[in-house]
Design an enzyme around this catalytic site. Sequence first.
Site, PDB file in Angstrom:
ATOM      1  N   TYR A  49       0.823  -1.212   0.000  1.00 36.01           N
ATOM      2  CA  TYR A  49       0.000   0.000   0.000  1.00 36.01           C
ATOM      3  C   TYR A  49       0.856   1.261   0.000  1.00 36.01           C
ATOM      4  O   TYR A  49       0.481   2.262   0.617  1.00 36.01           O
ATOM      5  CB  TYR A  49      -0.941  -0.023   1.199  1.00 36.01           C
ATOM      6  CG  TYR A  49      -2.098  -1.000   1.053  1.00 36.01           C
ATOM      7  CD1 TYR A  49      -2.947  -0.943  -0.056  1.00 36.01           C
ATOM      8  CD2 TYR A  49      -2.362  -1.969   2.020  1.00 36.01           C
ATOM      9  CE1 TYR A  49      -4.009  -1.827  -0.197  1.00 36.01           C
ATOM     10  CE2 TYR A  49      -3.423  -2.852   1.885  1.00 36.01           C
ATOM     11  CZ  TYR A  49      -4.248  -2.773   0.781  1.00 36.01           C
ATOM     12  OH  TYR A  49      -5.298  -3.645   0.637  1.00 36.01           O
ATOM     13  N   PHE A  57      -5.976   7.213   6.712  1.00 32.09           N
ATOM     14  CA  PHE A  57      -6.560   5.908   7.043  1.00 32.09           C
ATOM     15  C   PHE A  57      -5.528   4.791   7.083  1.00 32.09           C
ATOM     16  O   PHE A  57      -5.856   3.663   7.459  1.00 32.09           O
ATOM     17  CB  PHE A  57      -7.705   5.552   6.083  1.00 32.09           C
ATOM     18  CG  PHE A  57      -7.311   5.359   4.628  1.00 32.09           C
ATOM     19  CD1 PHE A  57      -6.717   4.185   4.195  1.00 32.09           C
ATOM     20  CD2 PHE A  57      -7.570   6.352   3.689  1.00 32.09           C
ATOM     21  CE1 PHE A  57      -6.374   3.997   2.861  1.00 32.09           C
ATOM     22  CE2 PHE A  57      -7.236   6.185   2.355  1.00 32.09           C
ATOM     23  CZ  PHE A  57      -6.619   4.996   1.945  1.00 32.09           C
ATOM     24  N   ARG A  85     -11.728  -6.386 -11.194  1.00 30.04           N
ATOM     25  CA  ARG A  85     -12.089  -5.145 -10.477  1.00 30.04           C
ATOM     26  C   ARG A  85     -13.601  -4.921 -10.542  1.00 30.04           C
ATOM     27  O   ARG A  85     -14.219  -4.508  -9.564  1.00 30.04           O
ATOM     28  CB  ARG A  85     -11.370  -3.943 -11.095  1.00 30.04           C
ATOM     29  CG  ARG A  85      -9.876  -3.935 -10.876  1.00 30.04           C
ATOM     30  CD  ARG A  85      -9.465  -3.414  -9.543  1.00 30.04           C
ATOM     31  NE  ARG A  85      -9.739  -2.014  -9.375  1.00 30.04           N
ATOM     32  CZ  ARG A  85      -9.311  -1.301  -8.345  1.00 30.04           C
ATOM     33  NH1 ARG A  85      -8.597  -1.877  -7.378  1.00 30.04           N
ATOM     34  NH2 ARG A  85      -9.606  -0.027  -8.239  1.00 30.04           N
ATOM     35  N   THR A  91     -15.012   0.609  -4.005  1.00 28.70           N
ATOM     36  CA  THR A  91     -14.203   0.362  -2.800  1.00 28.70           C
ATOM     37  C   THR A  91     -15.063   0.147  -1.562  1.00 28.70           C
ATOM     38  O   THR A  91     -14.841  -0.787  -0.793  1.00 28.70           O
ATOM     39  CB  THR A  91     -13.232   1.547  -2.564  1.00 28.70           C
ATOM     40  OG1 THR A  91     -12.365   1.649  -3.699  1.00 28.70           O
ATOM     41  CG2 THR A  91     -12.399   1.328  -1.322  1.00 28.70           C
ATOM     42  N   ARG A 102     -18.314  -7.050  -3.188  1.00 29.96           N
ATOM     43  CA  ARG A 102     -18.446  -6.117  -2.063  1.00 29.96           C
ATOM     44  C   ARG A 102     -19.897  -5.697  -1.874  1.00 29.96           C
ATOM     45  O   ARG A 102     -20.369  -5.547  -0.749  1.00 29.96           O
ATOM     46  CB  ARG A 102     -17.560  -4.901  -2.306  1.00 29.96           C
ATOM     47  CG  ARG A 102     -16.065  -5.231  -2.219  1.00 29.96           C
ATOM     48  CD  ARG A 102     -15.244  -4.099  -2.779  1.00 29.96           C
ATOM     49  NE  ARG A 102     -13.813  -4.290  -2.626  1.00 29.96           N
ATOM     50  CZ  ARG A 102     -12.899  -3.601  -3.301  1.00 29.96           C
ATOM     51  NH1 ARG A 102     -13.284  -2.685  -4.177  1.00 29.96           N
ATOM     52  NH2 ARG A 102     -11.619  -3.816  -3.106  1.00 29.96           N
ATOM     53  N   ASN A 112     -13.449  -4.408   3.043  1.00 27.22           N
ATOM     54  CA  ASN A 112     -14.143  -4.618   1.765  1.00 27.22           C
ATOM     55  C   ASN A 112     -13.775  -5.966   1.134  1.00 27.22           C
ATOM     56  O   ASN A 112     -13.893  -6.168  -0.068  1.00 27.22           O
ATOM     57  CB  ASN A 112     -13.901  -3.438   0.815  1.00 27.22           C
ATOM     58  CG  ASN A 112     -12.430  -3.235   0.517  1.00 27.22           C
ATOM     59  OD1 ASN A 112     -11.590  -4.024   0.967  1.00 27.22           O
ATOM     60  ND2 ASN A 112     -12.102  -2.211  -0.244  1.00 27.22           N
ATOM     61  N   HIS A 115      -8.980  -7.458  -2.348  1.00 23.39           N
ATOM     62  CA  HIS A 115      -8.177  -6.478  -3.090  1.00 23.39           C
ATOM     63  C   HIS A 115      -7.854  -7.062  -4.456  1.00 23.39           C
ATOM     64  O   HIS A 115      -7.601  -8.266  -4.572  1.00 23.39           O
ATOM     65  CB  HIS A 115      -6.865  -6.185  -2.354  1.00 23.39           C
ATOM     66  CG  HIS A 115      -5.864  -5.477  -3.218  1.00 23.39           C
ATOM     67  ND1 HIS A 115      -5.847  -4.110  -3.360  1.00 23.39           N
ATOM     68  CD2 HIS A 115      -4.883  -5.949  -4.035  1.00 23.39           C
ATOM     69  CE1 HIS A 115      -4.886  -3.771  -4.205  1.00 23.39           C
ATOM     70  NE2 HIS A 115      -4.284  -4.868  -4.635  1.00 23.39           N
ATOM     71  N   GLU A 126       2.585  -6.169  -7.803  1.00 23.45           N
ATOM     72  CA  GLU A 126       1.965  -6.899  -6.695  1.00 23.45           C
ATOM     73  C   GLU A 126       2.178  -8.412  -6.833  1.00 23.45           C
ATOM     74  O   GLU A 126       2.396  -9.100  -5.836  1.00 23.45           O
ATOM     75  CB  GLU A 126       0.469  -6.548  -6.617  1.00 23.45           C
ATOM     76  CG  GLU A 126       0.253  -5.087  -6.203  1.00 23.45           C
ATOM     77  CD  GLU A 126      -1.193  -4.636  -6.305  1.00 23.45           C
ATOM     78  OE1 GLU A 126      -2.085  -5.463  -6.607  1.00 23.45           O
ATOM     79  OE2 GLU A 126      -1.442  -3.430  -6.075  1.00 23.45           O
TER      80      GLU A 126
HETATM   81  P1  CMP Z   1      -8.015  -1.887  -1.578  1.00 16.78           P
HETATM   82  O1  CMP Z   1      -8.678  -2.081  -2.876  1.00 16.78           O
HETATM   83  O2  CMP Z   1      -7.237  -3.008  -0.994  1.00 16.78           O
HETATM   84  O3  CMP Z   1      -7.043  -0.589  -1.663  1.00 16.78           O
HETATM   85  C1  CMP Z   1      -6.727   0.213  -0.548  1.00 16.78           C
HETATM   86  C2  CMP Z   1      -7.515  -0.157   0.671  1.00 16.78           C
HETATM   87  O4  CMP Z   1      -7.556   0.838   1.667  1.00 16.78           O
HETATM   88  C3  CMP Z   1      -8.973  -0.331   0.260  1.00 16.78           C
HETATM   89  O5  CMP Z   1      -9.138  -1.488  -0.499  1.00 16.78           O
HETATM   90  C4  CMP Z   1      -9.646  -0.297   1.614  1.00 16.78           C
HETATM   91  O6  CMP Z   1      -9.489  -1.536   2.324  1.00 16.78           O
HETATM   92  C5  CMP Z   1      -8.812   0.763   2.297  1.00 16.78           C
HETATM   93  N1  CMP Z   1      -9.408   2.105   2.179  1.00 16.78           N
HETATM   94  C6  CMP Z   1      -9.529   2.856   1.077  1.00 16.78           C
HETATM   95  N2  CMP Z   1     -10.067   4.049   1.369  1.00 16.78           N
HETATM   96  C7  CMP Z   1     -10.270   4.049   2.701  1.00 16.78           C
HETATM   97  C8  CMP Z   1     -10.795   5.003   3.618  1.00 16.78           C
HETATM   98  N3  CMP Z   1     -11.189   6.209   3.204  1.00 16.78           N
HETATM   99  N4  CMP Z   1     -10.856   4.657   4.912  1.00 16.78           N
HETATM  100  C9  CMP Z   1     -10.431   3.443   5.328  1.00 16.78           C
HETATM  101  N5  CMP Z   1      -9.919   2.489   4.503  1.00 16.78           N
HETATM  102  C10 CMP Z   1      -9.844   2.798   3.205  1.00 16.78           C
END
Ligand code: CMP
Length: 152
Positions: A49, A57, A85, A91, A102, A112, A115, A126
């Site tokens: 990440y 966050f 996706r 998300t 989701r 969620n 990924h 990745e």
């Molecule tokens: P992912 O697709 O794994 O990519 C980044 C991750 O950060 C996302 O899924 C969520 O699990 C998390 N995420 C993204 N935006 C937020 C947010 N605003 N607050 C908390 N978690 C977040």
Amino acid sequence: MERTLVLLKPDCVQRRLTGQVITRFENKGLNIIALKMLRITPELSRQHYAEHVQKPFYPGLERFITGAPVVAMIVEGLEAIRVVREMLGATSGLKAAAGTIRGDFSSSRQMNLVHASDGPEAAAREIDLYFDEGEICAYEPALVQWFKAGDE
Ligand code: CMP
């Protein structure tokens, strides 16, 4: 053919949803060519990440993603990066359309469930983060002729 990195996150494992999520990818005709369970370390989380490390966050995201095992997979198929996706949905589980993973199973932005890489560069990076070349078991599915026409 494209390859994408899919992570079934700690909430997916803890909620016993891994089988249902994997079944969706299999039903779609996508090919799982690598799969393993692991515990993400804080270091791996920061690498994975990297684009989010400075975001407010991130500390919560790191606690969540390192808090229980995940299942990592490489999923292969035609336009697999976009297709996967779209199967995941938006998300936030609260905004994701019904019928997406989701949208059907999550009510959270952080938790969620799954990924998936968001583009070809992310997929390459990745896949490299989670898998060695020797862990990839590419194969021609026996039923391929019933999933797509020869010229697709
Ligand atoms: P992912 O697709 O794994 O990519 C980044 C991750 O950060 C996302 O899924 C969520 O699990 C998390 N995420 C993204 N935006 C937020 C947010 N605003 N607050 C908390 N978690 C977040």
